[in-house]
Scaffold this motif. Structure first.
Motif, short mmCIF file in Angstrom:
data_model
loop_
_atom_site.label_atom_id
_atom_site.label_comp_id
_atom_site.label_asym_id
_atom_site.label_seq_id
_atom_site.Cartn_x
_atom_site.Cartn_y
_atom_site.Cartn_z
N THR A 196 1.05 -1.52 0.16
CA THR A 196 0.23 0.24 -0.23
C THR A 196 0.79 1.20 0.08
N SER A 197 2.15 0.90 0.72
CA SER A 197 2.65 2.12 0.34
C SER A 197 3.94 2.38 -1.01
N ALA A 198 3.52 2.19 -1.09
CA ALA A 198 4.85 1.98 -2.31
C ALA A 198 3.51 2.17 -3.59
N LEU A 199 2.63 1.15 -3.42
CA LEU A 199 1.29 1.90 -4.70
C LEU A 199 0.68 3.61 -4.23
N ILE A 200 0.86 3.93 -2.80
CA ILE A 200 1.03 5.68 -3.16
C ILE A 200 1.75 6.16 -3.49
N ILE A 201 2.82 5.93 -2.52
CA ILE A 201 4.34 7.32 -3.01
C ILE A 201 4.51 6.67 -4.73
N GLU A 202 4.26 5.93 -5.48
CA GLU A 202 4.75 6.27 -6.46
C GLU A 202 3.57 6.71 -7.79
N ILE A 203 2.11 6.52 -7.26
CA ILE A 203 1.05 7.57 -7.87
C ILE A 203 1.38 8.80 -7.61
N VAL A 204 1.55 9.21 -6.07
CA VAL A 204 1.65 10.44 -6.38
C VAL A 204 3.01 11.42 -6.40
N LEU A 205 4.41 10.43 -6.94
CA LEU A 205 5.03 11.56 -6.66
C LEU A 205 4.76 11.83 -8.32
N GLN A 236 14.97 -3.68 -15.30
CA GLN A 236 15.95 -3.97 -13.98
C GLN A 236 15.65 -5.60 -13.34
N ALA A 237 14.24 -5.61 -13.85
CA ALA A 237 13.77 -6.72 -13.05
C ALA A 237 14.06 -8.09 -14.09
N LEU A 238 13.90 -8.44 -15.20
CA LEU A 238 14.75 -8.91 -15.94
C LEU A 238 15.39 -9.25 -15.56
N PHE A 239 16.89 -8.93 -15.71
CA PHE A 239 17.55 -9.60 -14.42
C PHE A 239 17.77 -9.50 -13.20
N ALA A 240 17.05 -8.80 -12.41
CA ALA A 240 16.70 -9.49 -11.56
C ALA A 240 16.48 -10.66 -10.72
N GLY A 241 15.47 -10.76 -11.53
CA GLY A 241 14.08 -12.10 -11.96
C GLY A 241 12.99 -12.56 -11.04
N ASP A 242 12.59 -13.43 -10.40
CA ASP A 242 11.81 -13.83 -9.94
C ASP A 242 10.63 -12.89 -8.93
N TRP A 243 11.75 -12.86 -8.21
CA TRP A 243 10.62 -11.36 -7.21
C TRP A 243 10.24 -10.49 -7.90
N ALA A 244 11.14 -9.58 -8.60
CA ALA A 244 10.90 -8.64 -8.80
C ALA A 244 10.26 -8.59 -10.06
N ILE A 245 9.70 -9.65 -11.05
CA ILE A 245 9.50 -9.61 -11.99
C ILE A 245 7.50 -9.50 -11.49
N GLY A 246 7.20 -10.89 -10.31
CA GLY A 246 6.42 -10.99 -9.52
C GLY A 246 5.61 -9.52 -9.60
N GLN A 247 6.15 -8.68 -8.84
CA GLN A 247 5.95 -7.88 -7.91
C GLN A 247 6.19 -6.43 -9.36
N LEU A 248 6.35 -6.67 -10.22
CA LEU A 248 7.06 -5.25 -12.33
C LEU A 248 5.34 -4.55 -11.75
N TRP A 249 3.93 -5.44 -11.66
CA TRP A 249 2.88 -4.86 -12.36
C TRP A 249 2.79 -3.15 -11.36
N LEU A 250 2.56 -3.57 -10.40
CA LEU A 250 2.47 -2.45 -9.47
C LEU A 250 3.36 -0.98 -10.18
N PHE A 251 4.58 -1.37 -10.54
CA PHE A 251 5.58 -0.33 -11.39
C PHE A 251 5.25 -0.18 -12.39
N TRP A 252 3.97 -0.62 -13.15
CA TRP A 252 3.69 0.06 -14.45
C TRP A 252 2.07 0.59 -14.39
N LEU A 253 1.44 -0.35 -12.80
CA LEU A 253 -0.21 0.32 -12.56
C LEU A 253 0.52 1.94 -12.02
#
Length: 229
Positions: A129-138, A190-207
């Motif tokens: 939730t914190s990540a979602l809010i700060i990325e939207i606001v900024l 960066q997610a493509l090289f970091a792998g599983d967890w980063a790809i799994g959380q990538l949706w938030l950093f698009w949305l």
């Protein structure tokens, strides 16, 4: 095509310069630049490219920026997808170059590879939730500054400085929360090289950045309508 090549090179530089400062230069006890230095590095990549390619492509370097400018009436819709594709490919190229350099050091550990994350992958342990809010606001603020500083009635010649310094401030605020995205191309690379967890959380950093950019485009269009080519 020239505009797309410019966006490719510009986004490559943003990822290589910004994420490269984090991967290659931030962690040394004696010489490390820390998160303040990383924040400056991201801002400097935008400032330098704003004056290098701003007159060619507008220097978006970010899918959220292209979408926000389109929503704000400052960018033609037919160019949005080609710009996004060029930005994502440029980001991946920048990350690939960084990976080849970083892995040339004996004992190098990939770790998070400057990827964005929340929960256990947030530098400060912040939740989704914190990540979602700060990325939207900024991202909203970032697009608001971009739209304002590039407006025809704004002081000429200073947009690149305003936008780059805004991105620096954004990183100073949010590196502890998400490692700072506000840019889906940067996150994807960066997610493509970091792998599983980063790809799994990538949706938030698009949305989140797209939501913030759309809101900014609508608000600024209401405050100061302007249609440009």
């Amino acid at each position: 095509m020239k505009k797309l090549v410019a966006e490719f090179i510009g986004t490559l530089w943003l990822v290589f310069g910004g994420c490269g400062s984090a991967v290659l230069a931030a962690g040394y006890p004696e010489l490390g630049i820390g998160f303040v230095g990383v924040s400056l590095a991201f801002g400097l990549t935008v400032i330098t490219m704003a004056y290098a390619i701003g007159h060619i492509s507008g220097c978006h370097l970010n899918p959220a920026v292209s979408i926000g400018l389109w929503v704000g009436g400052r960018f033609e819709g037919k160019h949005v997808f080609p710009y996004i594709l060029a930005q994502v490919m440029g980001g991946i190229a920048g990350a690939a170059i960084l990976y080849m350099i970083a892995t040339g050091k004996p004992g190098f550990e990939l770790g998070g590879f400057a990827a964005n994350g929340f929960g256990e992958h947030s530098p400060g342990g912040y939740g989704m939730t914190s990540a979602l809010i700060i990325e939207i606001v900024l991202t909203f603020i970032f697009l608001f500054v971009i739209l304002g500083s590039t407006y025809t009635k704004a002081p000429r010649g200073f947009a690149g400085l305003a936008i780059g310094l805004c991105l620096t401030l954004i990183h100073l605020i949010s590196i502890p929360v998400t490692n700072t995205s506000v840019n889906p191309a940067r996150s994807t690379s960066q997610a493509l090289f970091a792998g599983d967890w980063a790809i799994g959380q990538l949706w938030l950093f698009w949305l989140a950045p797209i939501i913030g950019a759309v809101i900014a485009g609508l608000v600024y269009k209401f405050l100061s309508p302007e249609i440009t080519d």
